[in-house]
Design an enzyme around this catalytic site. Structure first.
Site, PDB file in Angstrom:
ATOM      1  N   CYS A  37       0.815  -1.210   0.000  1.00  0.00           N
ATOM      2  CA  CYS A  37       0.000   0.000   0.000  1.00  0.00           C
ATOM      3  C   CYS A  37       0.857   1.271   0.000  1.00  0.00           C
ATOM      4  O   CYS A  37       1.566   1.521  -0.962  1.00  0.00           O
ATOM      5  CB  CYS A  37      -0.992  -0.031   1.160  1.00  0.00           C
ATOM      6  SG  CYS A  37      -2.377   1.114   0.920  1.00  0.00           S
ATOM      7  N   LYS A  93     -11.763   8.486  -1.155  1.00  0.00           N
ATOM      8  CA  LYS A  93     -11.060   7.315  -0.632  1.00  0.00           C
ATOM      9  C   LYS A  93     -11.482   6.059  -1.385  1.00  0.00           C
ATOM     10  O   LYS A  93     -12.660   5.823  -1.634  1.00  0.00           O
ATOM     11  CB  LYS A  93     -11.354   7.141   0.864  1.00  0.00           C
ATOM     12  CG  LYS A  93     -10.577   5.985   1.498  1.00  0.00           C
ATOM     13  CD  LYS A  93     -10.844   5.868   2.992  1.00  0.00           C
ATOM     14  CE  LYS A  93     -10.002   4.763   3.617  1.00  0.00           C
ATOM     15  NZ  LYS A  93     -10.227   4.630   5.076  1.00  0.00           N
ATOM     16  N   SER A 120      -7.584   0.291   0.766  1.00  0.00           N
ATOM     17  CA  SER A 120      -8.019   1.333   1.701  1.00  0.00           C
ATOM     18  C   SER A 120      -7.007   2.471   1.617  1.00  0.00           C
ATOM     19  O   SER A 120      -6.014   2.488   2.331  1.00  0.00           O
ATOM     20  CB  SER A 120      -8.099   0.775   3.125  1.00  0.00           C
ATOM     21  OG  SER A 120      -8.472   1.783   4.043  1.00  0.00           O
ATOM     22  N   HIS A 131      -4.111  -4.131   0.351  1.00  0.00           N
ATOM     23  CA  HIS A 131      -3.825  -4.734   1.660  1.00  0.00           C
ATOM     24  C   HIS A 131      -4.260  -6.198   1.658  1.00  0.00           C
ATOM     25  O   HIS A 131      -5.238  -6.567   2.319  1.00  0.00           O
ATOM     26  CB  HIS A 131      -4.576  -3.986   2.774  1.00  0.00           C
ATOM     27  CG  HIS A 131      -3.936  -2.712   3.204  1.00  0.00           C
ATOM     28  ND1 HIS A 131      -2.779  -2.667   3.946  1.00  0.00           N
ATOM     29  CD2 HIS A 131      -4.288  -1.419   2.979  1.00  0.00           C
ATOM     30  CE1 HIS A 131      -2.447  -1.409   4.184  1.00  0.00           C
ATOM     31  NE2 HIS A 131      -3.338  -0.633   3.605  1.00  0.00           N
ATOM     32  N   GLU A 143      -3.163  -8.577   3.228  1.00  0.00           N
ATOM     33  CA  GLU A 143      -3.053  -9.182   4.567  1.00  0.00           C
ATOM     34  C   GLU A 143      -4.245  -8.883   5.465  1.00  0.00           C
ATOM     35  O   GLU A 143      -4.378  -9.476   6.543  1.00  0.00           O
ATOM     36  CB  GLU A 143      -1.765  -8.688   5.252  1.00  0.00           C
ATOM     37  CG  GLU A 143      -1.830  -7.294   5.859  1.00  0.00           C
ATOM     38  CD  GLU A 143      -1.763  -6.161   4.843  1.00  0.00           C
ATOM     39  OE1 GLU A 143      -1.848  -4.992   5.260  1.00  0.00           O
ATOM     40  OE2 GLU A 143      -1.614  -6.439   3.639  1.00  0.00           O
ATOM     41  N   ARG A 200     -14.822   3.453  12.401  1.00  0.00           N
ATOM     42  CA  ARG A 200     -13.970   4.468  13.038  1.00  0.00           C
ATOM     43  C   ARG A 200     -14.178   5.821  12.370  1.00  0.00           C
ATOM     44  O   ARG A 200     -14.374   6.840  13.043  1.00  0.00           O
ATOM     45  CB  ARG A 200     -12.508   4.032  12.924  1.00  0.00           C
ATOM     46  CG  ARG A 200     -11.486   5.056  13.423  1.00  0.00           C
ATOM     47  CD  ARG A 200     -10.131   4.788  12.809  1.00  0.00           C
ATOM     48  NE  ARG A 200     -10.144   4.972  11.354  1.00  0.00           N
ATOM     49  CZ  ARG A 200      -9.234   4.465  10.528  1.00  0.00           C
ATOM     50  NH1 ARG A 200      -8.239   3.722  10.994  1.00  0.00           N
ATOM     51  NH2 ARG A 200      -9.325   4.698   9.215  1.00  0.00           N
TER      52      ARG A 200
END
Length: 363
Positions: free
Chosen positions: A194, A215, A244, A287, A289, A301
Protein backbone atom coordinates in the site's frame (compact mmCIF):
# COMPACT_ATOMS: atom_id res chain seq x y z
CA UNK A 1 3.01 -88.38 -34.19
CA UNK A 2 0.50 -85.54 -34.43
CA UNK A 3 -0.66 -86.10 -30.84
CA UNK A 4 2.94 -85.92 -29.63
CA UNK A 5 3.49 -82.69 -31.49
CA UNK A 6 0.25 -81.24 -30.05
CA UNK A 7 1.28 -82.29 -26.56
CA UNK A 8 4.72 -80.77 -27.02
CA UNK A 9 3.17 -77.54 -28.37
CA UNK A 10 0.75 -77.18 -25.47
CA UNK A 11 3.50 -78.03 -22.99
CA UNK A 12 5.71 -75.28 -24.38
CA UNK A 13 2.74 -72.90 -24.43
CA UNK A 14 2.00 -73.77 -20.80
CA UNK A 15 5.64 -73.15 -19.78
CA UNK A 16 5.66 -69.85 -21.69
CA UNK A 17 2.46 -68.71 -19.97
CA UNK A 18 3.85 -69.71 -16.58
CA UNK A 19 6.98 -67.68 -17.28
CA UNK A 20 4.85 -64.69 -18.27
CA UNK A 21 2.75 -65.07 -15.13
CA UNK A 22 5.88 -65.32 -13.00
CA UNK A 23 7.33 -62.27 -14.72
CA UNK A 24 4.10 -60.32 -14.20
CA UNK A 25 4.03 -61.42 -10.57
CA UNK A 26 7.61 -60.22 -10.03
CA UNK A 27 6.72 -56.96 -11.77
CA UNK A 28 3.64 -56.51 -9.58
CA UNK A 29 5.68 -57.25 -6.47
CA UNK A 30 8.33 -54.77 -7.57
CA UNK A 31 5.65 -52.12 -8.24
CA UNK A 32 4.02 -52.88 -4.91
CA UNK A 33 7.36 -52.61 -3.14
CA UNK A 34 8.08 -49.32 -4.92
CA UNK A 35 4.65 -48.05 -3.92
CA UNK A 36 5.21 -49.12 -0.31
CA UNK A 37 8.56 -47.30 -0.27
CA UNK A 38 6.90 -44.20 -1.73
CA UNK A 39 4.12 -44.30 0.86
CA UNK A 40 6.61 -44.82 3.69
CA UNK A 41 8.73 -41.96 2.38
CA UNK A 42 5.66 -39.72 2.13
CA UNK A 43 4.63 -40.64 5.67
CA UNK A 44 8.12 -39.81 6.93
CA UNK A 45 8.02 -36.47 5.13
CA UNK A 46 4.54 -35.76 6.49
CA UNK A 47 5.68 -36.65 9.99
CA UNK A 48 8.67 -34.36 9.66
CA UNK A 49 6.46 -31.58 8.28
CA UNK A 50 4.16 -31.93 11.29
CA UNK A 51 7.14 -31.26 13.51
CA UNK A 52 8.24 -28.16 11.57
CA UNK A 53 6.63 -24.91 12.66
CA UNK A 54 7.50 -22.36 10.02
CA UNK A 55 7.21 -19.08 11.94
CA UNK A 56 9.71 -18.39 14.70
CA UNK A 57 8.79 -15.66 17.18
CA UNK A 58 9.48 -14.68 20.73
CA UNK A 59 7.57 -17.02 23.02
CA UNK A 60 5.47 -14.28 24.62
CA UNK A 61 4.52 -12.31 21.48
CA UNK A 62 0.72 -11.76 21.84
CA UNK A 63 0.04 -12.82 18.24
CA UNK A 64 1.57 -16.26 18.93
CA UNK A 65 -1.30 -17.44 21.13
CA UNK A 66 -3.92 -16.33 18.60
CA UNK A 67 -2.12 -18.05 15.73
CA UNK A 68 -1.81 -21.29 17.69
CA UNK A 69 -5.57 -21.29 18.31
CA UNK A 70 -6.00 -21.07 14.52
CA UNK A 71 -3.76 -24.17 14.14
CA UNK A 72 -1.04 -22.08 12.52
CA UNK A 73 2.46 -23.36 13.14
CA UNK A 74 4.46 -21.03 15.37
CA UNK A 75 7.82 -21.88 16.92
CA UNK A 76 9.38 -20.07 19.83
CA UNK A 77 13.09 -19.39 20.07
CA UNK A 78 13.93 -22.28 22.42
CA UNK A 79 12.53 -24.92 20.07
CA UNK A 80 14.05 -23.29 16.99
CA UNK A 81 17.51 -23.70 18.48
CA UNK A 82 17.10 -27.50 18.32
CA UNK A 83 16.40 -27.47 14.56
CA UNK A 84 19.40 -28.25 12.33
CA UNK A 85 18.67 -26.10 9.28
CA UNK A 86 18.70 -22.42 8.41
CA UNK A 87 15.42 -20.56 8.69
CA UNK A 88 14.64 -17.66 6.37
CA UNK A 89 15.38 -14.30 7.95
CA UNK A 90 12.42 -11.98 7.29
CA UNK A 91 12.34 -8.39 8.57
CA UNK A 92 9.06 -6.49 8.84
CA UNK A 93 9.16 -2.69 8.99
CA UNK A 94 5.78 -2.12 10.62
CA UNK A 95 4.57 1.43 9.91
CA UNK A 96 0.90 0.77 10.69
CA UNK A 97 -0.56 2.48 13.78
CA UNK A 98 -2.19 -0.66 15.24
CA UNK A 99 0.99 -2.68 15.19
CA UNK A 100 -0.31 -5.78 16.97
CA UNK A 101 -3.12 -6.17 14.43
CA UNK A 102 -0.61 -5.94 11.57
CA UNK A 103 1.75 -8.39 13.28
CA UNK A 104 -1.02 -10.96 13.47
CA UNK A 105 -2.16 -10.40 9.89
CA UNK A 106 1.32 -10.70 8.39
CA UNK A 107 2.36 -13.69 10.49
CA UNK A 108 -0.85 -15.42 9.43
CA UNK A 109 -0.11 -14.63 5.77
CA UNK A 110 3.46 -15.94 6.03
CA UNK A 111 2.44 -19.20 7.71
CA UNK A 112 1.28 -21.12 4.65
CA UNK A 113 4.55 -22.73 3.55
CA UNK A 114 6.75 -25.47 5.08
CA UNK A 115 9.61 -22.95 5.17
CA UNK A 116 10.75 -21.98 8.64
CA UNK A 117 10.79 -18.21 9.06
CA UNK A 118 12.54 -16.13 11.68
CA UNK A 119 10.73 -12.78 11.89
CA UNK A 120 12.34 -9.55 13.07
CA UNK A 121 9.98 -6.61 13.64
CA UNK A 122 11.48 -3.17 13.02
CA UNK A 123 10.27 0.22 14.21
CA UNK A 124 11.31 3.70 13.15
CA UNK A 125 13.43 5.65 15.59
CA UNK A 126 12.29 8.99 14.22
CA UNK A 127 8.59 8.41 14.94
CA UNK A 128 7.00 7.35 18.23
CA UNK A 129 3.91 5.16 17.90
CA UNK A 130 0.86 6.57 19.69
CA UNK A 131 -1.41 3.54 19.24
CA UNK A 132 0.83 0.73 20.50
CA UNK A 133 2.19 0.53 24.02
CA UNK A 134 5.81 1.50 24.62
CA UNK A 135 6.38 -1.76 26.51
CA UNK A 136 5.25 -3.81 23.50
CA UNK A 137 7.49 -1.84 21.14
CA UNK A 138 10.47 -2.08 23.47
CA UNK A 139 10.06 -5.82 23.97
CA UNK A 140 9.34 -7.04 20.45
CA UNK A 141 10.85 -4.47 18.08
CA UNK A 142 14.33 -3.53 16.93
CA UNK A 143 15.50 -0.34 15.27
CA UNK A 144 17.40 0.20 12.05
CA UNK A 145 20.47 0.95 14.16
CA UNK A 146 20.14 -2.53 15.68
CA UNK A 147 19.94 -4.41 12.37
CA UNK A 148 21.79 -2.26 9.81
CA UNK A 149 24.85 -4.53 9.75
CA UNK A 150 22.77 -7.70 9.21
CA UNK A 151 21.54 -9.34 6.02
CA UNK A 152 17.99 -10.60 5.49
CA UNK A 153 16.38 -12.94 2.99
CA UNK A 154 13.25 -10.80 2.79
CA UNK A 155 11.88 -7.46 3.96
CA UNK A 156 8.26 -6.29 4.19
CA UNK A 157 7.51 -2.56 4.33
CA UNK A 158 3.90 -2.03 5.40
CA UNK A 159 1.46 0.73 4.62
CA UNK A 160 1.00 3.82 6.79
CA UNK A 161 -1.83 6.37 7.24
CA UNK A 162 0.25 9.28 5.90
CA UNK A 163 -0.63 9.17 2.21
CA UNK A 164 -2.11 12.69 2.04
CA UNK A 165 1.28 14.11 3.00
CA UNK A 166 4.06 14.59 0.49
CA UNK A 167 6.69 11.93 1.02
CA UNK A 168 9.25 14.45 2.24
CA UNK A 169 6.75 15.78 4.82
CA UNK A 170 6.53 12.42 6.61
CA UNK A 171 8.57 12.77 9.79
CA UNK A 172 10.39 9.47 9.30
CA UNK A 173 10.98 9.83 5.54
CA UNK A 174 14.76 10.30 5.86
CA UNK A 175 15.02 7.18 7.98
CA UNK A 176 12.82 5.23 5.58
CA UNK A 177 14.99 6.20 2.62
CA UNK A 178 18.06 4.96 4.49
CA UNK A 179 16.32 1.63 5.07
CA UNK A 180 15.29 1.35 1.40
CA UNK A 181 18.84 2.19 0.29
CA UNK A 182 20.26 -0.34 2.77
CA UNK A 183 17.88 -3.01 1.41
CA UNK A 184 19.57 -2.88 -2.01
CA UNK A 185 22.60 -4.70 -0.63
CA UNK A 186 21.31 -6.37 2.51
CA UNK A 187 17.98 -7.92 1.41
CA UNK A 188 17.25 -10.49 -1.30
CA UNK A 189 13.69 -9.29 -2.02
CA UNK A 190 11.55 -6.52 -0.54
CA UNK A 191 7.75 -6.63 -0.53
CA UNK A 192 6.13 -3.17 -0.28
CA UNK A 193 2.46 -2.86 0.76
CA UNK A 194 0.00 0.00 0.00
CA UNK A 195 1.66 3.29 1.08
CA UNK A 196 4.89 1.35 1.45
CA UNK A 197 4.51 0.43 -2.24
CA UNK A 198 3.94 4.07 -3.21
CA UNK A 199 6.97 5.13 -1.17
CA UNK A 200 9.16 2.42 -2.68
CA UNK A 201 8.11 3.25 -6.25
CA UNK A 202 8.85 6.92 -5.60
CA UNK A 203 12.25 6.33 -4.01
CA UNK A 204 13.56 3.60 -6.33
CA UNK A 205 11.94 4.60 -9.64
CA UNK A 206 10.74 8.20 -9.28
CA UNK A 207 7.04 7.27 -9.63
CA UNK A 208 4.84 10.14 -8.41
CA UNK A 209 1.86 9.77 -6.09
CA UNK A 210 -1.59 11.01 -7.18
CA UNK A 211 -4.40 12.11 -4.83
CA UNK A 212 -7.73 10.40 -5.60
CA UNK A 213 -11.06 12.23 -5.75
CA UNK A 214 -12.30 10.13 -2.82
CA UNK A 215 -11.06 7.31 -0.63
CA UNK A 216 -10.73 3.95 -2.35
CA UNK A 217 -12.21 1.50 0.13
CA UNK A 218 -13.50 -1.99 -0.46
CA UNK A 219 -12.73 -5.31 -2.10
CA UNK A 220 -12.11 -5.01 -5.83
CA UNK A 221 -11.87 -7.36 -8.80
CA UNK A 222 -8.41 -7.69 -10.40
CA UNK A 223 -7.15 -9.32 -13.56
CA UNK A 224 -3.91 -11.32 -13.84
CA UNK A 225 -1.93 -10.04 -16.83
CA UNK A 226 0.64 -12.83 -17.15
CA UNK A 227 -0.17 -16.15 -15.52
CA UNK A 228 3.31 -17.58 -16.22
CA UNK A 229 5.01 -15.20 -13.81
CA UNK A 230 5.95 -17.00 -10.56
CA UNK A 231 4.41 -14.34 -8.30
CA UNK A 232 0.89 -15.02 -9.63
CA UNK A 233 1.13 -18.79 -10.15
CA UNK A 234 -2.01 -20.49 -8.92
CA UNK A 235 -4.09 -17.32 -9.27
CA UNK A 236 -7.42 -17.38 -11.07
CA UNK A 237 -7.80 -15.12 -14.10
CA UNK A 238 -9.75 -12.76 -11.86
CA UNK A 239 -9.39 -12.40 -8.09
CA UNK A 240 -10.47 -10.08 -5.29
CA UNK A 241 -8.26 -7.90 -3.08
CA UNK A 242 -8.95 -5.20 -0.46
CA UNK A 243 -7.88 -1.55 -0.75
CA UNK A 244 -8.02 1.33 1.70
CA UNK A 245 -6.28 4.50 0.50
CA UNK A 246 -6.62 8.09 -0.67
CA UNK A 247 -3.79 8.06 -3.21
CA UNK A 248 -2.29 5.90 -5.93
CA UNK A 249 1.03 5.63 -7.75
CA UNK A 250 0.82 7.36 -11.13
CA UNK A 251 -0.39 4.78 -13.63
CA UNK A 252 1.18 6.46 -16.64
CA UNK A 253 4.58 6.68 -14.95
CA UNK A 254 4.51 2.97 -14.08
CA UNK A 255 3.49 1.87 -17.59
CA UNK A 256 6.17 4.06 -19.17
CA UNK A 257 8.96 2.77 -16.93
CA UNK A 258 10.77 -0.10 -18.68
CA UNK A 259 12.26 -1.29 -15.39
CA UNK A 260 8.82 -2.16 -14.04
CA UNK A 261 6.39 -4.96 -14.92
CA UNK A 262 2.68 -4.95 -14.06
CA UNK A 263 1.35 -8.38 -13.06
CA UNK A 264 -2.22 -7.51 -12.00
CA UNK A 265 -4.62 -4.65 -12.71
CA UNK A 266 -8.17 -3.53 -11.87
CA UNK A 267 -10.59 -1.34 -13.78
CA UNK A 268 -11.85 0.11 -10.49
CA UNK A 269 -8.79 0.08 -8.21
CA UNK A 270 -6.00 0.53 -10.76
CA UNK A 271 -2.66 -1.24 -10.93
CA UNK A 272 -2.31 -3.79 -8.13
CA UNK A 273 0.99 -5.74 -8.45
CA UNK A 274 4.23 -4.36 -9.89
CA UNK A 275 7.74 -5.81 -9.77
CA UNK A 276 11.14 -4.29 -10.46
CA UNK A 277 14.55 -5.85 -11.03
CA UNK A 278 13.09 -9.33 -11.57
CA UNK A 279 11.60 -9.45 -8.07
CA UNK A 280 14.20 -7.54 -6.07
CA UNK A 281 11.39 -5.02 -5.51
CA UNK A 282 7.73 -6.10 -5.34
CA UNK A 283 4.95 -3.56 -4.93
CA UNK A 284 1.40 -4.47 -3.88
CA UNK A 285 -0.96 -1.49 -3.94
CA UNK A 286 -3.64 -2.90 -1.65
CA UNK A 287 -3.83 -4.73 1.66
CA UNK A 288 -3.95 -8.48 0.93
CA UNK A 289 -3.05 -9.18 4.57
CA UNK A 290 -6.24 -7.57 5.92
CA UNK A 291 -8.54 -9.67 8.11
CA UNK A 292 -12.24 -10.06 7.48
CA UNK A 293 -13.14 -7.23 9.88
CA UNK A 294 -10.36 -4.69 9.16
CA UNK A 295 -12.29 -2.62 6.60
CA UNK A 296 -15.32 -2.76 8.90
CA UNK A 297 -13.27 -1.34 11.77
CA UNK A 298 -11.89 1.43 9.55
CA UNK A 299 -15.31 2.34 8.18
CA UNK A 300 -16.94 2.53 11.63
CA UNK A 301 -13.97 4.47 13.04
CA UNK A 302 -14.32 7.09 10.31
CA UNK A 303 -18.10 7.11 10.72
CA UNK A 304 -17.77 7.77 14.47
CA UNK A 305 -15.41 10.66 13.67
CA UNK A 306 -18.13 12.25 11.55
CA UNK A 307 -16.17 11.85 8.31
CA UNK A 308 -19.22 10.44 6.48
CA UNK A 309 -17.29 7.62 4.76
CA UNK A 310 -18.82 5.67 1.91
CA UNK A 311 -19.50 1.97 2.45
CA UNK A 312 -16.59 -0.26 1.41
CA UNK A 313 -17.31 -1.69 -2.04
CA UNK A 314 -18.13 -5.42 -2.47
CA UNK A 315 -17.76 -6.00 1.26
CA UNK A 316 -21.00 -6.08 3.28
CA UNK A 317 -23.79 -8.42 2.13
CA UNK A 318 -26.47 -6.23 0.51
CA UNK A 319 -24.39 -3.20 1.63
CA UNK A 320 -25.66 -3.67 5.17
CA UNK A 321 -22.89 -2.62 7.57
CA UNK A 322 -24.59 -4.52 10.41
CA UNK A 323 -24.02 -7.85 8.66
CA UNK A 324 -20.85 -9.94 8.76
CA UNK A 325 -18.53 -8.94 5.87
CA UNK A 326 -17.72 -11.44 3.13
CA UNK A 327 -14.14 -12.76 3.15
CA UNK A 328 -13.38 -13.15 -0.56
CA UNK A 329 -9.62 -12.54 -0.84
CA UNK A 330 -7.86 -14.85 1.64
CA UNK A 331 -6.89 -17.66 -0.75
CA UNK A 332 -5.21 -15.34 -3.26
CA UNK A 333 -3.57 -13.35 -0.49
CA UNK A 334 -2.05 -16.53 0.93
CA UNK A 335 -0.95 -17.53 -2.55
CA UNK A 336 0.73 -14.16 -3.08
CA UNK A 337 2.80 -14.34 0.11
CA UNK A 338 3.64 -18.01 -0.48
CA UNK A 339 4.85 -17.33 -4.02
CA UNK A 340 6.92 -14.39 -2.82
CA UNK A 341 8.61 -16.49 -0.13
CA UNK A 342 9.19 -19.45 -2.43
CA UNK A 343 10.19 -17.96 -5.79
CA UNK A 344 11.68 -14.58 -4.85
CA UNK A 345 13.20 -15.32 -1.45
CA UNK A 346 13.88 -19.02 -0.80
CA UNK A 347 14.91 -19.98 -4.34
CA UNK A 348 17.02 -16.85 -4.81
CA UNK A 349 18.78 -16.20 -1.51
CA UNK A 350 22.15 -17.86 -0.74
CA UNK A 351 22.36 -20.43 2.04
CA UNK A 352 24.98 -18.27 3.73
CA UNK A 353 23.51 -14.79 3.99
CA UNK A 354 27.01 -13.33 4.23
CA UNK A 355 27.57 -14.35 0.61
CA UNK A 356 24.99 -11.77 -0.47
CA UNK A 357 27.02 -8.77 0.53
CA UNK A 358 30.12 -8.34 2.57
CA UNK A 359 29.01 -7.39 6.04
CA UNK A 360 29.81 -3.76 6.67
CA UNK A 361 28.66 -0.73 8.60
CA UNK A 362 25.94 1.37 7.00
CA UNK A 363 25.84 5.07 7.83
Amino acid sequence: MKNKLDSLFFARLFVSEQKQIASMTRHKKACLREFEILVASSQQVAQRMENIMPIKTQSDLPAKEILEKENIFVMDESRALSQDFRELQIAILNLMPLKQDTELQLLRALSNTPLQIDVTFIQTESHISKNTSHSHIKKFYETFTDIKDKNFDGLIITGAPVEKLDFEEVNYWDELTKIMEWSKEHVTSTLHICWGAQAGLYYHYGIKKVLLDKKLSGVYRHHVLNRKEPLVRGFDDYFMAPHSRYTEACREDILNNKQLKVFADSQEAGIYIVIGQEGKHIFVMGHPEYDRMTLDQEYKRDYDKGLEPELPVNYYPDDDCNRKPVLSWRSHANNLYTNWLNYYVYQTTPYDLNEKAEKRSFN
